[in-house]
Design a protein around this motif. Structure first.
Motif, short mmCIF file in Angstrom:
data_model
loop_
_atom_site.label_atom_id
_atom_site.label_comp_id
_atom_site.label_asym_id
_atom_site.label_seq_id
_atom_site.Cartn_x
_atom_site.Cartn_y
_atom_site.Cartn_z
N PRO A 203 2.60 18.65 9.30
CA PRO A 203 1.87 19.08 8.10
C PRO A 203 1.20 17.89 7.40
N ASP A 204 0.04 18.18 6.77
CA ASP A 204 -0.70 17.09 6.11
C ASP A 204 0.17 16.32 5.11
N SER A 205 1.00 17.07 4.37
CA SER A 205 1.79 16.40 3.32
C SER A 205 2.74 15.37 3.95
N ILE A 206 3.26 15.67 5.14
CA ILE A 206 4.19 14.72 5.79
C ILE A 206 3.39 13.56 6.42
N GLN A 207 2.20 13.91 6.94
CA GLN A 207 1.32 12.85 7.48
C GLN A 207 1.02 11.81 6.39
N VAL A 208 0.78 12.31 5.18
CA VAL A 208 0.50 11.40 4.06
C VAL A 208 1.71 10.49 3.80
N GLN A 209 2.90 11.10 3.83
CA GLN A 209 4.12 10.29 3.58
C GLN A 209 4.33 9.24 4.69
N LEU A 210 4.06 9.68 5.93
CA LEU A 210 4.25 8.76 7.06
C LEU A 210 3.28 7.58 6.94
N THR A 211 2.03 7.89 6.59
CA THR A 211 1.02 6.85 6.45
C THR A 211 1.43 5.86 5.36
N LYS A 212 1.87 6.42 4.23
CA LYS A 212 2.25 5.55 3.11
C LYS A 212 3.43 4.65 3.51
N ARG A 213 4.37 5.24 4.22
CA ARG A 213 5.55 4.46 4.63
C ARG A 213 5.12 3.30 5.56
N TYR A 214 4.27 3.61 6.54
CA TYR A 214 3.81 2.55 7.44
C TYR A 214 3.01 1.49 6.67
N GLU A 215 2.20 1.94 5.69
CA GLU A 215 1.42 0.95 4.90
C GLU A 215 2.35 0.01 4.15
N GLN A 216 3.39 0.60 3.54
CA GLN A 216 4.32 -0.24 2.76
C GLN A 216 5.06 -1.21 3.68
N ILE A 217 5.46 -0.70 4.84
CA ILE A 217 6.19 -1.55 5.79
C ILE A 217 5.29 -2.73 6.22
N PHE A 218 4.05 -2.43 6.56
CA PHE A 218 3.17 -3.51 7.03
C PHE A 218 2.73 -4.44 5.91
N ALA A 219 2.63 -3.92 4.69
CA ALA A 219 2.32 -4.81 3.56
C ALA A 219 3.44 -5.85 3.45
N LEU A 220 4.67 -5.39 3.63
CA LEU A 220 5.82 -6.31 3.56
C LEU A 220 5.80 -7.29 4.74
N PHE A 221 5.52 -6.78 5.94
CA PHE A 221 5.46 -7.66 7.11
C PHE A 221 4.39 -8.74 6.90
N LEU A 222 3.26 -8.33 6.35
CA LEU A 222 2.17 -9.32 6.15
C LEU A 222 2.56 -10.34 5.09
N LYS A 223 3.27 -9.88 4.07
CA LYS A 223 3.72 -10.81 3.02
C LYS A 223 4.59 -11.91 3.64
N HIS A 224 5.36 -11.54 4.66
CA HIS A 224 6.28 -12.51 5.28
C HIS A 224 5.85 -12.87 6.69
N GLN A 225 4.58 -12.81 6.95
CA GLN A 225 4.13 -13.00 8.34
C GLN A 225 4.52 -14.35 8.92
N GLU A 226 4.70 -15.34 8.09
CA GLU A 226 5.05 -16.65 8.67
C GLU A 226 6.49 -16.67 9.19
N LYS A 227 7.28 -15.68 8.77
CA LYS A 227 8.67 -15.61 9.25
C LYS A 227 8.82 -14.63 10.41
N ILE A 228 7.81 -13.79 10.60
CA ILE A 228 7.92 -12.70 11.59
C ILE A 228 7.07 -13.03 12.81
N SER A 229 7.69 -13.02 14.00
CA SER A 229 6.89 -13.41 15.17
C SER A 229 6.42 -12.22 16.00
N ARG A 230 7.06 -11.07 15.84
CA ARG A 230 6.65 -9.92 16.68
C ARG A 230 7.03 -8.61 16.00
#
Ligand code: G3I
Length: 383
Positions: free
Chosen positions: A306-333
């Motif tokens: 459902p669209d409403s869950i797709q929106v939640q999934l997208t937001k979750r992935y965005e937040q996760i990657f925003a965090l990964f990018l914030k710490h990209q110098e510590k994360i290798s893969r």
């Protein structure tokens, strides 16, 4: 300033920036044409990997083959390097599929991950019958020597020990622990380092964003380091869902492991959108979940997300990657546990026959909104 001088300054700046920005980049990832893709987007941040199954290794999944080549610069074998497949009887190795896996990675210039050397699960039956510690130590040693030796300088990173801890951070009563004691862990690392000194050696586990298990890993890594064995990274499996683990716990985990002086990697990322049976009243995690097979409440989106869950999934992935990018110098893969929703293990776990939507590509191998969501996170950091 003359236009010639301006051009020289711009050219020098470009040269300087490329060198600086590429200081984390592994030679395997270099691509001449920077077309839009996951691997190009995060080129200066971390490897973007995918776990691949046997069909994909054998090139029998043509859509996955295209996506793998275009989007990813690292591969992990989802199952084929595990003990039960690669050494089904003592000292009888079956390298047919694993050779093809490594060749595929080399052909595409990828960072190749070996999953996994020492794990209590998916071991061969004969291992369960061993009661003698010398025999167990010999089997473990010959297994590590055979695999790491065969792919020396070709498999770049090994999940040396997988899932050795209980949820409270204590050591799991695996066949390895019960026969060999705590030392089996550092011995596995020591052996792998002896056979391939250049390989990146990782401890890999799940639920590491839970404080008690995270503390267990910290002790485990410190113990290996104190005893002088080589450990290069901690792999956080990252089988997550829409709300759990909370972002602040993910961040604490990145910081805590990185403080140990090892690389941090997200080795098995996926985000389940389905309910877990143990969240129901009266059901616990150790129960048999067969009773829920075919239960429509536990498989709420059999036809479409459902669209409403797709929106939640997208937001979750965005937040996760925003965090990964914030710490990209510590994360290798960052490795996704699969390419498309169609093959995800989460369609069959913890209840068989469900329809889950945990990855960036749908069942037709099309990009989901979460794909653009994470690419946009990167674009936002560039302004
Ligand atoms: O190969 C047989 C096939 O012959 C048979 O017809 C079929 C019937 O069920 O089973 C096939 O084996 C399955 C195997 O995957 C290969 O597809 C097993 O039943 C199934 O249990 C096994 O699941 C794998 C699981 O590890 C086993 O523990 C998943 O694909 C794999 O994604 C999963 O990966 C683990 C990581 O290694 C460690 N971290 C957790 C992660 C998820 O559980």
């Amino acid at each position: 300033m003359s236009s010639l001088i301006k051009k020289i300054i711009v050219a020098n700046l470009f040269f300087f920036t490329s060198i600086c920005c590429n200081n984390k980049t592994h030679e395997h990832t270099h691509s001449k044409k920077q077309t839009s893709s996951l691997k190009n987007t995060f080129h200066n941040d971390f490897f973007i990997g995918a776990a691949i199954n046997q069909n994909q290794i054998l090139g029998q999944d043509s859509m996955a083959k295209l996506l793998l080549k275009k989007e990813f610069n690292s591969i992990t074998s989802e199952n084929n390097l595990k003990w039960m497949y690669i050494e089904p009887s003592p000292n009888n190795f079956n390298f047919v599929i694993s050779d093809k896996f490594v060749a595929l990675g080399e052909k595409n210039n990828m960072y190749i991950v070996g999953h996994t050397l020492v794990w209590h699960s998916q071991i061969a039956d004969y291992m369960n019958e061993i009661t003698d510690s010398v025999r167990m130590a010999n089997y473990m040693e010959s297994h590590i020597r055979a695999l790491v030796g065969r792919y020396k300088n070709r498999i770049h990173s090994w999940d040396v020990v997988n899932e050795a801890l209980n949820e409270d951070g204590s050591l799991r009563e695996s066949i390895f622990y019960s026969l060999l004691g705590e030392e089996y862990i550092e011995n596995a690392f020591r052996l792998a380092a002896e056979v391939d000194p250049k390989a990146e050696l990782t401890y890999n586990d799940y639920n590491l964003c839970k404080p008690s298990k995270r503390e267990g890993v910290i002790k485990l890594v410190q113990n290996i380091q104190k005893n002088g064995a080589k450990i290069d990274a901690v792999g956080i499996q990252a089988h997550w869902n829409l709300n759990d683990p909370p972002l602040d716990e993910i961040e604490k985990t990145i910081l805590a492991f990185s403080k140990l002086g090892v690389k941090v990697m997200f080795t098995e990322l996926d985000v389940s959108v389905l309910p877990n049976p143990w969240e129901l009243e009266g059901v616990d995690e150790n129960q048999n979940f067969q009773q829920f097979e075919g239960n429509t409440k536990m498989n709420p989106y059999p036809l479409k997300l459902p669209d409403s869950i797709q929106v939640q999934l997208t937001k979750r992935y965005e937040q996760i990657f925003a965090l990964f990018l914030k710490h990209q110098e510590k994360i290798s893969r960052v490795t996704f546990w699969g390419i498309s929703d169609k093959q995800s293990w989460l369609n069959n776990w913890p209840i068989k026959g469900r329809t889950n939507y945990p990855l960036l590509f749908d069942r037709e191998y099309q990009k989901k909104d979460a794909y653009m969501g994470i690419i946009n996170q990167k674009k936002q950091t560039q302004f």
